[in-house]
Design a protein around this motif. Structure first.
Motif, short mmCIF file in Angstrom:
data_model
loop_
_atom_site.label_atom_id
_atom_site.label_comp_id
_atom_site.label_asym_id
_atom_site.label_seq_id
_atom_site.Cartn_x
_atom_site.Cartn_y
_atom_site.Cartn_z
N PHE A 60 71.09 7.88 30.38
CA PHE A 60 69.92 8.75 30.47
C PHE A 60 70.12 9.89 29.49
N PHE A 61 69.32 9.90 28.42
CA PHE A 61 69.40 10.92 27.38
C PHE A 61 68.37 12.01 27.67
N VAL A 62 68.84 13.26 27.77
CA VAL A 62 67.96 14.40 28.00
C VAL A 62 68.15 15.35 26.82
N TYR A 63 67.04 15.67 26.12
CA TYR A 63 67.15 16.45 24.89
C TYR A 63 65.82 17.11 24.55
N ASP A 64 65.85 17.95 23.52
CA ASP A 64 64.65 18.63 23.02
C ASP A 64 63.85 17.61 22.20
N ARG A 65 62.75 17.18 22.72
CA ARG A 65 61.96 16.12 22.09
C ARG A 65 61.34 16.53 20.76
N ASN A 66 61.24 17.83 20.51
CA ASN A 66 60.64 18.29 19.26
C ASN A 66 61.63 18.29 18.10
N GLN A 67 62.92 18.17 18.40
CA GLN A 67 63.92 18.25 17.34
C GLN A 67 64.77 16.98 17.20
N MET A 68 65.08 16.33 18.30
CA MET A 68 66.09 15.27 18.28
C MET A 68 65.48 13.93 18.66
N ASN A 69 66.30 12.88 18.51
CA ASN A 69 65.88 11.55 18.91
C ASN A 69 67.10 10.74 19.33
N VAL A 70 66.87 9.53 19.79
CA VAL A 70 67.95 8.63 20.22
C VAL A 70 67.76 7.31 19.48
N LEU A 71 68.70 7.02 18.60
CA LEU A 71 68.64 5.79 17.80
C LEU A 71 69.88 4.95 18.07
N GLU A 72 69.65 3.67 18.30
CA GLU A 72 70.77 2.73 18.42
C GLU A 72 70.98 2.13 17.04
N VAL A 73 72.22 2.20 16.56
CA VAL A 73 72.54 1.73 15.21
C VAL A 73 73.76 0.81 15.25
N ASN A 74 74.08 0.21 14.10
CA ASN A 74 75.29 -0.60 14.02
C ASN A 74 76.49 0.31 13.77
N LYS A 75 77.68 -0.28 13.78
CA LYS A 75 78.91 0.52 13.66
C LYS A 75 78.99 1.28 12.34
N THR A 76 78.60 0.62 11.25
CA THR A 76 78.66 1.26 9.93
C THR A 76 77.73 2.47 9.86
N ASP A 77 76.49 2.30 10.35
CA ASP A 77 75.54 3.41 10.36
C ASP A 77 76.00 4.52 11.30
N TYR A 78 76.66 4.16 12.39
CA TYR A 78 77.23 5.15 13.32
C TYR A 78 78.29 5.99 12.61
N GLU A 79 79.21 5.31 11.94
CA GLU A 79 80.31 6.01 11.28
C GLU A 79 79.83 6.91 10.14
N ASN A 80 78.74 6.51 9.46
CA ASN A 80 78.23 7.26 8.31
C ASN A 80 76.98 8.09 8.62
N CYS A 81 76.57 8.11 9.88
CA CYS A 81 75.37 8.87 10.31
C CYS A 81 74.13 8.47 9.51
N ILE A 82 73.91 7.18 9.37
CA ILE A 82 72.73 6.68 8.66
C ILE A 82 71.68 6.28 9.69
N SER A 83 70.53 6.92 9.63
CA SER A 83 69.48 6.66 10.63
C SER A 83 68.26 5.96 10.04
N ASP A 84 68.37 5.47 8.81
CA ASP A 84 67.22 4.87 8.14
C ASP A 84 66.74 3.56 8.76
N HIS A 85 67.67 2.75 9.26
CA HIS A 85 67.31 1.42 9.78
C HIS A 85 67.95 1.19 11.14
N PRO A 86 67.47 1.88 12.18
CA PRO A 86 68.09 1.72 13.50
C PRO A 86 67.83 0.33 14.07
N LEU A 87 68.75 -0.12 14.90
CA LEU A 87 68.54 -1.38 15.63
C LEU A 87 67.42 -1.20 16.65
N HIS A 88 67.38 -0.01 17.25
CA HIS A 88 66.35 0.30 18.24
C HIS A 88 66.15 1.81 18.29
N ASN A 89 64.91 2.23 18.34
CA ASN A 89 64.59 3.64 18.51
C ASN A 89 64.21 3.84 19.98
#
Length: 172
Positions: A60-89
């Motif tokens: 359960f993610f609780v956050y400021d909806r105007n600033q942040m988001n929750v993206l599911e990514v692969n391991k490489t994108d996780y390690e490099n903080c790449i949010s361009d192509h998430p597996l799931h938003n």
């Protein structure tokens, strides 16, 4: 009248037996970051460190909806903080997002918009729940069964039977 009471007792006994036979539900809903929520300046590696995430649990993610988001990514994108192509938003726009952990695998979550670089990232491993404890052989006599069921089954079943009994008495 006596036949009705006997029927009520049989129904109550059947309900109590059914309550005893129900499996224990163990799914857990984790609030990511506990009281801090999904925000910057939280070490989510430490937050997840001593937790066991099982198939069937929820994040359960609780956050400021105007600033942040929750993206599911692969391991490489996780390690490099790449949010361009998430597996799931998982962002729904309300700032209260629930992620079902219904697959046994590694999950990687980040917050885009640069917040990942500030530590808003979470990696967890979801595993199958451990098997229920095996039952020990029953010794002669049933006197040992009651302590095992007192907190888990007997007391809730007793309340269920009492509720049914009260409902049926109101009908009479």
């Amino acid at each position: 009248m006596e036949g009705l009471r006997r029927s009520i007792l049989l129904v109550a006994a059947a309900l109590m037996f059914a309550a005893v036979m129900l499996p224990e539900v163990a799914a857990v809903r984790y609030i990511v970051g506990a009281n801090m929520g999904w925000t910057s300046n939280v070490n989510y590696t430490i937050w997840a460190q001593n937790k066991h995430f099982y198939n069937g649990d929820w994040l359960f993610f609780v956050y400021d909806r105007n600033q942040m988001n929750v993206l599911e990514v692969n391991k490489t994108d996780y390690e490099n903080c790449i949010s361009d192509h998430p597996l799931h938003n998982w962002t729904t726009g309300a700032g209260r997002d629930v992620v079902p952990l219904n697959v046994t695998r590694n999950f990687y979550f980040i917050s885009g918009k640069g917040f990942c670089f500030g530590g808003m990232k979470l990696a967890i491993h979801v595993e199958n729940p451990p098997p229920p404890p095996s039952s020990s052989p029953v010794k002669s006599g049933a006197s040992n069964l009651l302590p095992d069921f007192q907190g888990k089954i007997f007391v809730p079943a007793l309340f269920a039977v009492a509720a049914v009994w009260d409902s049926l008495l109101l009908l009479l």
